[in-house]
Design a protein around this motif. Structure first.
Motif, mmCIF file in Angstrom:
data_model
loop_
_atom_site.group_PDB
_atom_site.id
_atom_site.type_symbol
_atom_site.label_atom_id
_atom_site.label_comp_id
_atom_site.label_asym_id
_atom_site.label_seq_id
_atom_site.Cartn_x
_atom_site.Cartn_y
_atom_site.Cartn_z
ATOM 1 N N TYR A 199 -8.564 -4.193 57.617
ATOM 2 C CA TYR A 199 -8.700 -5.532 58.475
ATOM 3 C C TYR A 199 -10.236 -5.288 58.938
ATOM 4 O O TYR A 199 -10.603 -4.400 59.415
ATOM 5 C CB TYR A 199 -7.774 -5.870 59.731
ATOM 6 C CG TYR A 199 -6.485 -5.730 58.854
ATOM 7 C CD1 TYR A 199 -5.700 -6.777 58.696
ATOM 8 C CD2 TYR A 199 -5.727 -4.607 59.081
ATOM 9 C CE1 TYR A 199 -4.725 -6.939 58.312
ATOM 10 C CE2 TYR A 199 -4.437 -4.555 58.387
ATOM 11 C CZ TYR A 199 -4.001 -5.614 57.925
ATOM 12 O OH TYR A 199 -2.602 -5.563 57.433
ATOM 13 N N CYS A 227 -9.144 -9.520 55.778
ATOM 14 C CA CYS A 227 -8.388 -8.612 55.368
ATOM 15 C C CYS A 227 -7.869 -8.274 53.926
ATOM 16 O O CYS A 227 -8.275 -9.312 53.112
ATOM 17 C CB CYS A 227 -6.924 -8.792 56.072
ATOM 18 S SG CYS A 227 -5.819 -9.931 55.416
ATOM 19 N N MET A 270 1.420 0.183 50.908
ATOM 20 C CA MET A 270 0.270 -0.753 50.852
ATOM 21 C C MET A 270 -0.893 -0.063 51.659
ATOM 22 O O MET A 270 -0.936 0.757 52.640
ATOM 23 C CB MET A 270 0.442 -2.095 51.316
ATOM 24 C CG MET A 270 -0.587 -3.214 51.249
ATOM 25 S SD MET A 270 -0.720 -4.402 52.375
ATOM 26 C CE MET A 270 0.937 -5.640 51.607
ATOM 27 N N TYR A 291 -8.472 0.431 58.428
ATOM 28 C CA TYR A 291 -7.421 0.298 57.420
ATOM 29 C C TYR A 291 -6.370 1.569 57.864
ATOM 30 O O TYR A 291 -6.591 2.603 58.178
ATOM 31 C CB TYR A 291 -7.936 0.620 55.933
ATOM 32 C CG TYR A 291 -8.325 1.973 55.530
ATOM 33 C CD1 TYR A 291 -9.674 2.494 55.796
ATOM 34 C CD2 TYR A 291 -7.616 2.687 54.823
ATOM 35 C CE1 TYR A 291 -9.896 3.894 55.405
ATOM 36 C CE2 TYR A 291 -8.044 4.108 54.353
ATOM 37 C CZ TYR A 291 -9.103 4.546 54.832
ATOM 38 O OH TYR A 291 -9.576 6.041 54.246
ATOM 39 N N LYS A 293 5.559 -0.989 53.515
ATOM 40 C CA LYS A 293 5.364 -2.291 54.230
ATOM 41 C C LYS A 293 7.108 -2.633 53.626
ATOM 42 O O LYS A 293 7.728 -2.087 52.451
ATOM 43 C CB LYS A 293 4.716 -3.085 53.320
ATOM 44 C CG LYS A 293 3.040 -2.869 53.668
ATOM 45 C CD LYS A 293 2.862 -3.436 55.236
ATOM 46 C CE LYS A 293 1.424 -3.280 55.335
ATOM 47 N NZ LYS A 293 1.066 -1.695 55.674
ATOM 48 N N THR A 304 2.986 -6.681 56.608
ATOM 49 C CA THR A 304 1.670 -6.833 56.583
ATOM 50 C C THR A 304 1.112 -6.712 58.204
ATOM 51 O O THR A 304 2.174 -6.934 59.198
ATOM 52 C CB THR A 304 1.109 -8.296 55.874
ATOM 53 O OG1 THR A 304 -0.370 -8.520 56.295
ATOM 54 C CG2 THR A 304 1.642 -9.565 56.557
ATOM 55 N N ASP A 364 -3.744 -1.406 53.589
ATOM 56 C CA ASP A 364 -4.262 -2.768 54.412
ATOM 57 C C ASP A 364 -5.539 -2.621 55.344
ATOM 58 O O ASP A 364 -5.300 -1.715 56.048
ATOM 59 C CB ASP A 364 -3.247 -3.548 54.845
ATOM 60 C CG ASP A 364 -2.043 -2.891 55.657
ATOM 61 O OD1 ASP A 364 -2.006 -1.652 55.264
ATOM 62 O OD2 ASP A 364 -1.686 -3.382 56.744
ATOM 63 N N GLY A 367 -5.851 -6.275 51.215
ATOM 64 C CA GLY A 367 -4.474 -5.367 50.873
ATOM 65 C C GLY A 367 -4.440 -4.867 49.336
ATOM 66 O O GLY A 367 -5.161 -5.568 48.273
#
Ligand code: ATP
Ligand code: MG
Length: 576
Positions: free
Chosen positions: A169, A442, A165, A141, A146, A117, A167, A444
């Motif tokens: 933020y 965040c 993934m 993003y 991962k 992550t 992800d 995911g």
């Protein structure tokens, strides 16, 4: 290589080695079918390669996610997989993440993590250059591989050690601003589920290793899902790990008395011996909390302790073994609140407030109390939500009975608050010229896991049934007599017409028997099949089959391209 139309997927040259037999170690449909339909191959435990058709599906899923992220103003970038250990030391997670974090050392003895992550990395990336409130909010993003050394990698793409993934933020100057973007992310996640054709539910969740307070998980409903969900018609839905509930307990109204209950360490034995309901008894769990304090947790006899709730309350909670219980001066199997040593820390589940009289251990081998009255015979000073709620318990919002379901967690959104910005000193200058830590969120999404979740919800005996939105191609054209002077050119010309109309087309020009082509078409799961045979052509028709329903119809040759193109276009819009 033969001359081919690059816009059409010619199956004669496609690398797609489908399997006739089920792979032995594949336990669930998505794992089995993604291997059989040659979408992917296993390289090692929890590590897969994507073959051309599977990779196409993966890219379509990525694209849907990308569009939804872009639509809410989240900007795409790309961060490295290799992350310097120092960043993880700064956040404190190098030590707490545990063996799931894959670590490696370079030739200069520098330590790195393979990112499971990216909270640390994104915080380090932005902290020196995102400086003013005027630049906030900002949401970024990426989609990248991962790594998590899962205890039990299994179910193919559902629990891998290497997985893709998305992800994201976000950085904010206030909780209100975070809430607004968090809501937008949650809505985008709902749209992604819808576009992937998933039946799903958003549930209250634990924030686990990532941290923070508020969190929702997006669950694709499936019997094979690893997550347990409890929900109610009123709209309440939560992961069983954190679900609270109203529990019906049965107070057994008798005079306070110590009774002999030989050999009744387990609740079932006490209840049977005293001929009472387990819901009248109180169960005690004896463990050690995060600060190494001996801790006893009381829960209703008819419920289990939620390990997640206990760990969140106490930092961690590890059960003591028989020896340790004895050493602490406690009596295993007969623990109760009456006359309990003051040296132990005690919590009771909040539901027990509603049980006026407890049947509980007497802290003496072979004895229990009946009729022990809360407030008279003993006191409890610390109450907490401790039990794992279950189907039939009362909804915490409305009281109606909760229903259980299973789900695959495809995504999760978190409000992190200032957890990382404080630990890593990521601050901005506010309007009042004061330095403040960013308020962060965040978000995911498991790209490869959601691919498997789509299959878990869309398959039958014959194979995969891809939703049009993510299929490897929309229509497969199947000429029944390979190499036939009439059939093959007619089929190719149909494929080209469809392609010209903007439809994604696969063309099964392999020198295979009709049966093989039909089986593969069903297994791979193209949404529509156009079957071109000699007899049909002679009477001016082509057979059309919809994979999902199995419905077949004959369409006149001269209108087939237009008719099919229209159907596919309508199906695309329907899924948007
Ligand atoms: P789980 O509880 O299933 O272990 P998680 O809550 O630890 O997952 P997050 O940290 O929330 O996972 O990661 C975001 C998303 O990444 C998850 O919602 C899931 O879709 C995906 N994901 C997490 N672990 C894996 C894995 N081992 N294999 C495939 N996808 C995963
Ligand atoms: Mg999660």
């Amino acid at each position: 290589m033969p001359l081919i139309n690059p816009k059409i997927t010619h199956l004669s040259t496609l690398y797609s080695p489908t399997l006739k037999e089920d792979p032995v170690d594949a336990e669930i449909a998505s794992h089995r079918l993604l291997l059989r339909a040659a979408m992917m191959r296993r390289i090692s435990s929890g590590i897969y390669a994507f073959l051309p058709l599977g990779y196409r599906v993966l890219r379509k899923i990525e694209q849907i996610i990308r569009e939804e992220m872009d639509a809410i103003g989240c900007q795409e970038l790309l961060m490295p997989i290799l992350q310097p250990a120092e960043l993880w030391h700064e956040s404190g997670r190098w030590d707490v993440y545990g063996p799931e974090l894959m670590r490696l050392t370079d030739r200069h003895e520098n330590c790195y993590a393979l990112g499971p992550t990216h909270e640390e990395l994104i915080t380090a990336l932005t902290r020196n250059e995102l400086r003013s409130y005027k630049e906030l909010p900002l949401s970024l993003y990426h989609m990248h591989w991962k790594y998590r050394d899962e205890v039990r990698p299994r179910f193919g793409l559902l629990r891998g050690r290497e997985f893709l993934m998305k992800d994201a933020y976000s950085f904010h100057a206030s909780q209100e601003c975070l809430q607004e973007h968090y809501d937008a992310q949650a809505q985008a996640y709902g749209r992604i589920c819808h576009r992937l054709g998933l039946v799903w539910r958003g549930v209250e969740a634990d924030s686990g290793q990532i941290g923070g307070q508020t969190s929702v998980e997006f669950m694709a409903l499936a019997q094979t899902g690893e997550a347990g969900i409890l929900y109610c018609d009123c709209g309440f839905a939560a992961n069983v790990e954190v679900a609270n509930a109203q529990v019906a307990l049965k107070s057994h109204a008798v005079a306070f008395e110590k009774v002999a209950t030989p050999n009744t360490e387990a609740i079932a034995d006490v209840a049977a011996y005293l001929k009472v309901n387990e819901a009248s008894c109180v169960k005690a769990l004896c463990g050690r909390d995060g600060q190494d304090r001996t801790t006893i947790l009381f829960v209703p006899g008819n419920h289990e302790l939620s390990e997640t709730k206990a760990a969140n309350l106490l930092g961690s909670f590890t059960l003591l073994d028989d020896e340790e219980i004895k050493k602490a001066g406690l009596v295993k199997g007969y623990l109760g609140p009456v006359g309990l040593s003051k040296d132990v820390q005690v919590y009771a589940d909040a539901s027990l407030k509603e049980l006026p009289q407890w049947i509980c251990g007497a802290n003496e081998e072979g004895y229990h109390y009946v009729g022990a009255t809360l407030g008279t015979d003993f006191e409890i000073t610390q109450w907490a939500e401790l039990i794992e709620a279950r189907e039939g318990d009362g909804c915490p919002a409305c009281g109606k009975a909760l229903t259980a379901a299973r789900g695959i967690e495809v995504g999760q959104v978190f409000q992190l608050g200032t957890k990382y910005s404080e630990a890593m000193q990521a601050r901005y200058m506010d309007e009042d010229n004061a330095e403040k830590p960013f308020v962060m969120g965040c978000y995911g999404w498991g790209v490869t896991r959601s691919l498997a979740a789509v299959v878990e919800q869309h398959y039958d005996e014959q194979g995969i049934i891809w939703p049009v939105s993510v299929c490897p191609a929309e229509v497969v054209v199947i000429p029944l007599a390979a190499g036939d002077e009439l059939v093959e050119p007619a089929a190719l010309s149909l494929a080209e017409d469809l392609c010209a109309a903007g439809i994604e087309v696969a063309f099964d020009d392999r020198a295979e028997r009709a049966g093989v082509k039909f089986n593969d078409a069903d297994l791979i799961g193209w949404p529509y099949q156009l079957i071109v045979g000699k007899r049909g052509l002679e009477s001016g028709v082509v057979e059309f089959k919809e994979r999902a329903t199995g419905e077949r119809q004959e369409i006149p040759l001269d209108t087939v391209a237009a008719t099919v193109a229209k159907m596919v276009q309508d199906a695309r819009v329907g899924k948007e």
